[in-house]
Motif scaffolding. Sequence first.
Motif, short mmCIF file in Angstrom:
data_model
loop_
_atom_site.label_atom_id
_atom_site.label_comp_id
_atom_site.label_asym_id
_atom_site.label_seq_id
_atom_site.Cartn_x
_atom_site.Cartn_y
_atom_site.Cartn_z
N HIS A 1 0.83 -1.21 0.00
CA HIS A 1 0.00 0.00 0.00
C HIS A 1 0.86 1.25 0.00
CE1 HIS A 1 -1.91 3.40 2.08
NE2 HIS A 1 -3.08 2.98 1.60
N ASP A 2 1.82 1.30 0.91
CA ASP A 2 2.64 2.50 1.05
C ASP A 2 3.55 2.71 -0.15
OD1 ASP A 2 1.40 2.75 3.47
OD2 ASP A 2 3.13 2.15 4.68
N LEU A 3 4.02 1.62 -0.73
CA LEU A 3 4.89 1.72 -1.91
C LEU A 3 4.12 2.28 -3.10
CD1 LEU A 3 7.59 1.18 -3.32
CD2 LEU A 3 6.81 -1.16 -3.75
N ILE A 4 2.92 1.74 -3.35
CA ILE A 4 2.11 2.21 -4.47
C ILE A 4 1.67 3.65 -4.25
CG2 ILE A 4 -0.09 1.90 -5.69
CD1 ILE A 4 0.22 -1.09 -5.28
N LYS A 5 1.23 3.98 -3.04
CA LYS A 5 0.79 5.34 -2.74
C LYS A 5 1.93 6.34 -2.96
CE LYS A 5 -0.88 8.23 1.09
NZ LYS A 5 -1.35 8.23 2.50
N THR A 6 3.11 6.03 -2.44
CA THR A 6 4.26 6.93 -2.59
C THR A 6 4.62 7.10 -4.05
OG1 THR A 6 5.11 6.28 -0.41
CG2 THR A 6 6.66 7.30 -1.96
N ARG A 7 4.63 5.98 -4.78
CA ARG A 7 4.99 6.02 -6.20
C ARG A 7 3.99 6.86 -6.99
NH1 ARG A 7 9.74 4.41 -8.88
NH2 ARG A 7 9.26 3.49 -10.90
N PHE A 8 2.71 6.70 -6.69
CA PHE A 8 1.66 7.42 -7.39
C PHE A 8 1.76 8.92 -7.13
CE2 PHE A 8 -2.79 9.02 -7.55
CZ PHE A 8 -3.07 8.72 -8.87
N ILE A 9 1.86 9.30 -5.85
CA ILE A 9 1.94 10.72 -5.49
C ILE A 9 3.18 11.36 -6.11
CG2 ILE A 9 2.25 12.33 -3.59
CD1 ILE A 9 -0.56 11.28 -3.74
N GLY A 34 4.80 10.46 -8.74
CA GLY A 34 4.70 10.52 -10.19
C GLY A 34 3.82 11.65 -10.70
N LEU A 35 2.97 12.22 -9.82
CA LEU A 35 2.10 13.33 -10.22
C LEU A 35 2.82 14.67 -10.19
CD1 LEU A 35 -1.23 12.37 -8.40
CD2 LEU A 35 -0.64 12.04 -10.81
N GLY A 36 4.07 14.69 -9.73
CA GLY A 36 4.85 15.92 -9.74
C GLY A 36 4.24 16.98 -8.84
N MET A 37 4.03 18.18 -9.39
CA MET A 37 3.53 19.30 -8.59
C MET A 37 2.11 19.07 -8.10
SD MET A 37 5.05 22.54 -10.72
CE MET A 37 4.43 23.70 -9.50
N LEU A 38 1.37 18.17 -8.74
CA LEU A 38 0.00 17.87 -8.29
C LEU A 38 -0.02 16.90 -7.12
CD1 LEU A 38 -1.97 17.56 -11.64
CD2 LEU A 38 -2.26 19.31 -9.89
N ASP A 80 4.62 3.18 -14.83
CA ASP A 80 4.29 3.25 -13.40
C ASP A 80 4.87 4.47 -12.71
OD1 ASP A 80 6.80 2.39 -11.56
OD2 ASP A 80 6.93 1.37 -13.48
N ASP A 81 5.96 5.04 -13.27
CA ASP A 81 6.55 6.22 -12.65
C ASP A 81 6.03 7.53 -13.23
OD1 ASP A 81 7.73 5.97 -15.11
OD2 ASP A 81 9.78 6.35 -14.41
N ALA A 82 5.05 7.44 -14.14
CA ALA A 82 4.49 8.65 -14.77
C ALA A 82 2.98 8.52 -14.91
CB ALA A 82 5.14 8.86 -16.14
N PRO A 83 2.25 8.53 -13.79
CA PRO A 83 0.80 8.29 -13.83
C PRO A 83 -0.04 9.49 -14.24
CG PRO A 83 1.48 8.67 -11.57
CD PRO A 83 2.74 8.69 -12.41
N LEU A 84 0.58 10.67 -14.44
CA LEU A 84 -0.19 11.90 -14.62
C LEU A 84 -1.19 11.82 -15.77
CD1 LEU A 84 -0.78 14.79 -13.80
CD2 LEU A 84 1.11 15.54 -15.25
#
Length: 330
Positions: A54-62, A64-68, A147-151
């Motif tokens: 959970h924490d790995l995916i959440k961190t990766r997602f946030i 990858g959104l950059g300034m958002l 996976d590292d660029a979800p925007l």
Amino acid sequence: MELTFPHQDEDDSVVSDCESGVSGSGVVVAPPPPPPQQQQRGFFVRLGEGDVVHDLIKTRFIRGLGMLGPKTEVVSVRRNACSDVVSQARLHSFHAHARAVARLRGGGNHANVKYAWYRTNGEDDVNDIVSQGFGFAHGPKLVLSPDDAPLQSARGCGVGKDGVRHALLCRVILGRSEIVRDNTEHCYPSCEEYDSGVDSFSGPTKYIIWSNRMNTHVLPAYVVSFRVSSFKGMEKSEEEPLRPTSPWMPFPTLISALSKVLPPCDIALISKFYKDKKDKKILRHELIQRVREIAGDKLLVAAIKSYRDNKKKPSFLQSRSKNGLATRIK
């Protein structure tokens, strides 16, 4: 850097907790019950805060959104439970196709399996994809984000009345990729040597999976539900869509212009999405996202520019009037 999980084996081409439901002999067996900190509901097991995955995916997602990222709230991370026979069969099929692609492309890790994000239209769309697979409504090809660029995928997610969006984190068999341009007219690989498409070899932002492989080469593994305070250029809610402020043209005119360069199958699909929008089955931004995926941004920009340029040209009588040559009709 590719997303990996703590329990991943280097030789394992597919990483998912639901893999335990397929034995080495291919016999479908019941998956183990979820740990106490995980709650299963429907097709998914909800991962709790503090869970490593959970924490790995959440961190990766946030991240990858950059300034958002700081403006984004992850509501939940859920894992595809693969708890029914059909889901187990899809999982087994995904493994089989990964092995087949690896052999076809030279063995070893040539299946080139990656994690990637896919935007959905909401909770119902997520459930339909997991239970029924991808279908006609998802277009002639799937466009996923690394996976590292979800925007890009996050921006394309439909937003519910509660403000929540849902993005799927999938395992994708890329195999051997080819460059696919935004304005491509193809609904399939250019030849049998390729399994998928990318927009760049050095730094891809798009993975393209063709329609004939979307249900064998893409396996939904997790769904991330999130809220974001604002997405520039997107509807804020289902009730109050933003009005277009960018250059535009009437949609029937756009379809007519695109019909001169796109194949009939693409035009039929665009027309269907336009009808769905008029029937209020999809939102405006969903229609735009679909058309962008089918036609490509470059072609759409060219069509709109041509339309606007023609609108700016004065008519014959206007030109003569400006030159003092127009006559008044009595």
